[in-house]
Each structure stands twice: as C-alpha cells, then as structure tokens.
Design a protein around this motif. Structure first.
Motif, short mmCIF file in Angstrom:
data_model
loop_
_atom_site.label_atom_id
_atom_site.label_comp_id
_atom_site.label_asym_id
_atom_site.label_seq_id
_atom_site.Cartn_x
_atom_site.Cartn_y
_atom_site.Cartn_z
N PRO A 381 42.40 25.33 41.07
CA PRO A 381 41.40 26.20 41.71
C PRO A 381 41.45 27.61 41.13
CG PRO A 381 42.66 24.96 43.35
CD PRO A 381 43.34 24.76 42.03
N VAL A 382 40.29 28.25 41.09
CA VAL A 382 40.18 29.62 40.57
C VAL A 382 39.57 30.52 41.62
CG1 VAL A 382 39.91 28.78 38.20
CG2 VAL A 382 37.87 29.27 39.58
N ILE A 383 39.75 31.82 41.47
CA ILE A 383 39.20 32.80 42.38
C ILE A 383 37.67 32.74 42.34
CG2 ILE A 383 39.16 34.67 40.66
CD1 ILE A 383 40.04 36.57 42.93
N THR A 384 37.04 32.95 43.47
CA THR A 384 35.58 32.85 43.57
C THR A 384 34.89 34.01 42.86
OG1 THR A 384 35.77 31.72 45.70
CG2 THR A 384 33.64 32.73 45.18
N PRO A 385 33.95 33.73 41.95
CA PRO A 385 33.18 34.82 41.31
C PRO A 385 32.21 35.44 42.31
CG PRO A 385 32.32 32.69 40.63
CD PRO A 385 33.54 32.40 41.46
N ASP A 386 32.11 36.78 42.31
CA ASP A 386 31.27 37.44 43.30
C ASP A 386 30.31 38.41 42.62
OD1 ASP A 386 30.21 38.12 45.74
OD2 ASP A 386 31.94 39.24 46.44
N GLU A 398 31.19 27.13 39.90
CA GLU A 398 31.47 26.35 41.11
C GLU A 398 31.41 24.85 40.84
OE1 GLU A 398 28.63 27.81 43.86
OE2 GLU A 398 29.57 29.79 44.05
N ARG A 399 30.51 24.43 39.92
CA ARG A 399 30.42 23.00 39.60
C ARG A 399 31.62 22.53 38.80
NH1 ARG A 399 24.87 24.07 38.50
NH2 ARG A 399 25.36 24.21 36.28
N GLU A 400 32.11 23.39 37.93
CA GLU A 400 33.15 22.97 36.99
C GLU A 400 34.56 23.15 37.52
OE1 GLU A 400 32.51 21.37 34.35
OE2 GLU A 400 30.34 21.65 34.33
N LEU A 401 34.76 24.07 38.45
CA LEU A 401 36.11 24.41 38.89
C LEU A 401 36.18 24.48 40.41
CD1 LEU A 401 36.73 27.31 36.35
CD2 LEU A 401 37.96 25.13 36.36
N PRO A 402 37.25 23.95 41.00
CA PRO A 402 37.45 24.16 42.43
C PRO A 402 37.74 25.64 42.69
CG PRO A 402 39.38 23.10 41.47
CD PRO A 402 38.32 23.14 40.39
N LEU A 403 37.32 26.15 43.85
CA LEU A 403 37.41 27.58 44.11
C LEU A 403 38.44 27.91 45.19
CD1 LEU A 403 33.63 28.58 44.15
CD2 LEU A 403 35.23 28.64 42.23
N ILE A 404 39.04 29.08 45.03
CA ILE A 404 39.86 29.67 46.08
C ILE A 404 38.94 30.58 46.89
CG2 ILE A 404 41.84 31.14 46.59
CD1 ILE A 404 42.88 30.44 43.76
N HIS A 405 38.68 30.22 48.13
CA HIS A 405 37.66 30.92 48.91
C HIS A 405 38.22 32.10 49.71
CE1 HIS A 405 34.47 28.08 47.99
NE2 HIS A 405 35.34 27.10 48.19
N THR A 406 39.52 32.34 49.63
CA THR A 406 40.09 33.43 50.42
C THR A 406 39.89 34.79 49.77
OG1 THR A 406 42.22 32.99 49.35
CG2 THR A 406 41.82 31.95 51.50
N ASP A 407 39.53 34.83 48.50
CA ASP A 407 39.31 36.09 47.83
C ASP A 407 38.24 35.90 46.77
OD1 ASP A 407 39.57 38.73 47.27
OD2 ASP A 407 41.68 38.67 46.71
N ALA A 408 37.69 37.02 46.29
CA ALA A 408 36.62 36.95 45.30
C ALA A 408 36.83 38.01 44.23
CB ALA A 408 35.26 37.14 45.98
N LEU A 409 36.32 37.72 43.04
CA LEU A 409 36.46 38.62 41.90
C LEU A 409 35.11 39.23 41.54
CD1 LEU A 409 38.07 39.83 39.51
CD2 LEU A 409 37.57 37.72 38.24
N ASN A 410 35.11 40.55 41.34
CA ASN A 410 33.92 41.27 40.90
C ASN A 410 34.07 41.69 39.45
OD1 ASN A 410 33.00 41.28 43.65
ND2 ASN A 410 34.35 43.02 44.03
#
Length: 499
Positions: A381-386, A398-410
């Motif tokens: 899982p990777v950090i969510t792009p924001d 989001e289609r290619e990688l499972p996401l870590i939904h607790t934080d997001a990257l700007n």
C-alpha cells in the motif's frame, strides 16, 4: 393424430399483458447496446448516446443515429411488437422485439423520431401502461417531428436518421442524497462506456462506428460535446502468453464444424482488455462469440468447462455466425448464448491440426498461469495522492496500488532556491516543487493539477518517505541525493532549452 379432428382454425392474438415482462433481463448497458444494433442495421456510422439528468438524477436516455431513417409505414412496423422484417445476413436484429424490450426494461415511455430521405419526418410514442392493455401507439405531429429532426442534426450532424428517447425511467437513483446521485450516474456512465467499448470494439477499431456518450443536465444537453467510446479489445495483449497460441481448434458434429480460436493471455498483465468494467480479468475467462463483428458474449464457459483462477488466462473466440441456430442459440437480449448439447458433444472430439484438444488448451492455460505467478509479489500500500494530482492520475494510482487512507500526500509548487528542484515537508505531508521551473513542465501554468508526468515520477520516487512515522537516516540520505541530482538535472534542462 387425424386431420379430420379439426373443425376450424382460429387466430390467438398475444395478450397485451406480456408487455409487462418485456426487457426484464436487460441491464441498462445491454439495452442501450440493443438500440445501437438497430442503428447499425439502419446503416448508421455515427451514434450518440445521451444520459440526461435533472438535479443530477437520470431522467432521460436518448440514442441518436445518422442511419437511413424511417417513413410512416416503417416506424409503425418498428413499433409493432414482434414484427420481423426481412433480415439480411449482416443484420444484428433478429427477433422483432429488440427496441421495445430494451426500452420497456428501463422506461415507461418510448418515443421515436425518424427522418428518411424523401419522406416527411415522423414521430411515434408508446406508453407502457397503455401498450400493455391494447398495444396502442400515439402518432405525433409533423411539426414536433420536424423539430426533432433539427435537434438530431444539431447533435449528430445529419438530416436523416432516428432518435430513440426513453422517459419516465425506472431503476435510476431516486434518493435525496446528492453525493449518491452523482456516484450513481458516474458509475452508470463508466459501466456503459466499458460495455459498449468491448461490445463494438471491432467496429470502432475499423472506423465503421463513431460512438459517443454525453452525460449532462437535460436543460443544457444540446450544447454538450460527446466523449468518444474507446474500443476495448479483450484480445489486445502485446504478445501471447504461450508460444503455441493462438491456435485454431475445430469442433465438428453432424457434418457441420465450427472453428474455435484459442488464446492464452500473458500472466501478470493487468491492462484494460484483460480487466473490464472495473472487474478483474479472472472474471472474463471463457468464450467470446461474435456475430457480424458485434460481440454477443463476453467470457463464460457455459457449462462446457468450469471457471477457475488457474484458467483466467484462457479465452476463446467463436466467430462463425452459422454456428448460431445450430451449435448455439441466441437470447433476445443478445447478452450471452445457450450452448446446445450438439456443441458440447463436438467439443469432446475437437482438435487442432497438430492434435491439440480443447482440454489440452485448458491445461496449457493453467500451466502458464501457475508458472507465471511463481515469482509474483503483492504491491505494498502507498500513501493516498491528494492535492496537486490530476483526477485521472489519482484514479490511475488508485487502480494500480492499494492505498493507505490514514494520510495523504500533496505535490505543490512554491519558490525555492534556484539550485533546488524539490523540498520534502514531512510534517505537512507535502512535496514542494520549485515554481521557478514550472514553465518547463507546465507552460500553461495556473492549474493545481498540472505537470502530471513530473508529479507521477516524483510520487513513485518519494512516496515511501511520507509513509513512515518519522524520517530515518536512510530517508534523509535519499532526500539529499534526490535534491542534488534533480537540482542539477533541472538546471541542465533549462540550459538545453536555451532558457
């Protein structure tokens, strides 16, 4: 049985109540595909599908085409339940109930406008409640039909053609939650686009069909610009997953034969075409049956074989319209076929020129899957792009990688020293990019979601730094390395461009 038993012959007209069951097995996607079939049979090369909303709820569906159109007699026949015209070998229509079944499966009112060369524009309307009592059909005014012709020309650019309109829809989202309504219509468009893209992929690829979809508020629909439906090829792999395939396996029974083109997808390939409609590729193993380049069945083994994870790479093309009616039986919805016992028996003895049987093909596909997945590893899982990521880029991640939904990257721009290209702001989960060099990668400027390629590369490079609880020594060393190399690279980029 003796002919002398007959005292008279009577005609038993169908009960109008059967209208209530028309289209019960149609999905929205299969119903609209059926209307596109009618357009193609009328010689159309351009079809526009419009999903029209009011307060973001779907209220009307329209299908416009530039086919030959119909005159008064022709449209009356088209509105007659069960009327079977003279079908040619190339026609996609078959039963004489397609438009009515497709329409009444989703709407209570069906309106048809049509214009044929040399004839007065015509309009007809069927209300499901009336039609189910006495098969009644309303004849619409010449003026209204002329106005519909003007609208169709504005939308599709042709005088001749037909417009099919569904209103008083059933089954669309009707709740009070606006977010749910938006999600429903977005999902409906996505599913429809995928279904039409795979169903008509051969015709779209050959430029025999220009198919577009519009989703807009009813009030503004005529000014909307349609988005083309892209072809989705279920056999669009770059290279075969097995060196001996594709291979033609011939099934024969009673002096008739059908050729099965057997394909094995490469393992560990997860592209559109292998997966479809947001569903994984393992759900699309099986038979792909074509009639006049129209895909009638998308996968499924139809009880001649059992689906399994190990067989997910196996797909079979049956492209022989003479098989329909002998080996196979088509249903009115054209959404799958029944495999007759004669076909199942023929498969038991089917073989390729080199002796490969159908069972051997299945085993080869299973073996290739197992071999190809011995070294597969799950993506972490990777950090969510924001902020800063274009919507299409976010959806792709989001289609290619499972996401870590607790934080997001700007990923955002700001002015940094000239010799720096990036700055890691760990505390605010932001990767800053030097706006001094923004013009190199986003000449248009001004958009928060610009420079998607640069941002995608930076995300793939640096996302792990933001996924930990703190910056460790290795993270700090990597950041220093990236800043040095990227700082030098962007200066070199500027010099090469002569800036």
């Amino acid at each position: 049985m003796n002919g002398s038993d007959v005292v008279e012959t009577i005609n038993l007209a169908p009960d109008a109540g059967l209208v209530k069951s028309l289209g019960a097995n149609h999905t929205l996607e299969s119903a609209i595909a059926d209307l596109v079939d009618n357009s193609l049979d009328a010689g159309a090369t351009k079809v526009a599908v419009r999903l029209l909303t009011d307060s973001e709820r779907l209220v009307q569906v329209e299908v416009f085409d530039n086919g030959t159109g119909m005159d008064s007699a022709g449209v009356d026949k088209a509105m007659t339940l069960g009327h079977q015209r003279e079908y040619s070998d190339n026609d996609l229509g078959h039963f004489g109930i397609g438009m009515k079944a497709a329409s009444f499966g989703h709407a209570d009112v069906l309106t048809v406008w049509s214009s044929r060369y040399g004839a007065v524009p015509v309009g007809r309307r069927i209300r499901r409640s009336d039609f189910s009592k006495d098969f009644s059909c309303e004849v619409l005014s010449d003026d209204a039909a002329s106005n519909a012709e003007v609208q169709r020309k504005r939308v599709i650019g042709a005088d001749r053609g037909t417009s099919v309109v569904w209103s008083e829809l059933r089954g669309a989202y009707r709740g009070a939650n606006t977010t749910e309504a938006r999600t429903w219509i977005a999902n409906a468009e996505r599913s429809l686009r995928s279904h039409l893209g795979v169903t008509f992929h051969r015709l779209i690829t050959k430029n025999a069909l220009d198919l577009e979809i519009v989703v807009d508020e009813l009030e503004y629909a005529d000014e909307a610009i349609g988005t083309p439906v892209e072809a989705i090829d279920p056999f669009g792999y770059a290279s075969s997953g097995h060196p001996d395939y594709p291979k033609a396996v011939v099934a024969e029974s009673g002096g008739r034969q059908v050729v099965l083109q057997c394909h094995i997808w490469p393992p560990k390939v997860d592209i559109t075409g292998f997966r479809m409609s947001g569903k994984p590729g393992n759900q699309f193993q099986g038979f792909y049956i074509y009639r006049n380049d129209r895909l009638l069945q998308v996968g499924g083994w139809a009880e001649v074989a059992n689906p399994s994870i190990q067989r997910q790479l196996a797909r079979v093309v049956l492209d022989d319209e003479t098989a329909i009616g002998s080996f196979l039986t088509m249903n009115p919805e054209k959404a799958g076929l029944r495999f007759e016992p004669i076909f199942r028996d023929a498969l038991d003895h089917a073989a390729a020129a080199d002796g490969t049987t159908f069972d051997t093909f299945l085993k080869d596909a299973e073996t290739r899957y197992v071999e190809g997945n011995r070294r597969i590893s799950r993506r972490r899982p990777v950090i969510t792009p924001d902020k800063g990521f274009a919507p299409k880029l976010r959806r792709s991640i989001e289609r290619e990688l499972p996401l870590i939904h607790t934080d997001a990257l700007n990923l955002q721009w700001k002015r940094l020293p000239d010799d720096e290209f990036i700055e890691v702001d760990f505390g605010n989960s932001t990767l800053w990019i030097n706006s001094r060099y923004r013009y190199l990668f986003a000449p248009e400027r001004g958009s928060l979601n610009d420079a998607p390629v640069v941002k995608a590369l930076l995300f793939l490079l640096a996302h792990t730094v933001f996924e930990g609880a703190h910056l460790g020594p290795k993270d700090k060393d990597n950041i220093a390395l990236w800043r040095a190399i990227l700082g030098a690279a962007v200066k070199a980029e500027e010099e090469m461009r002569g800036e």
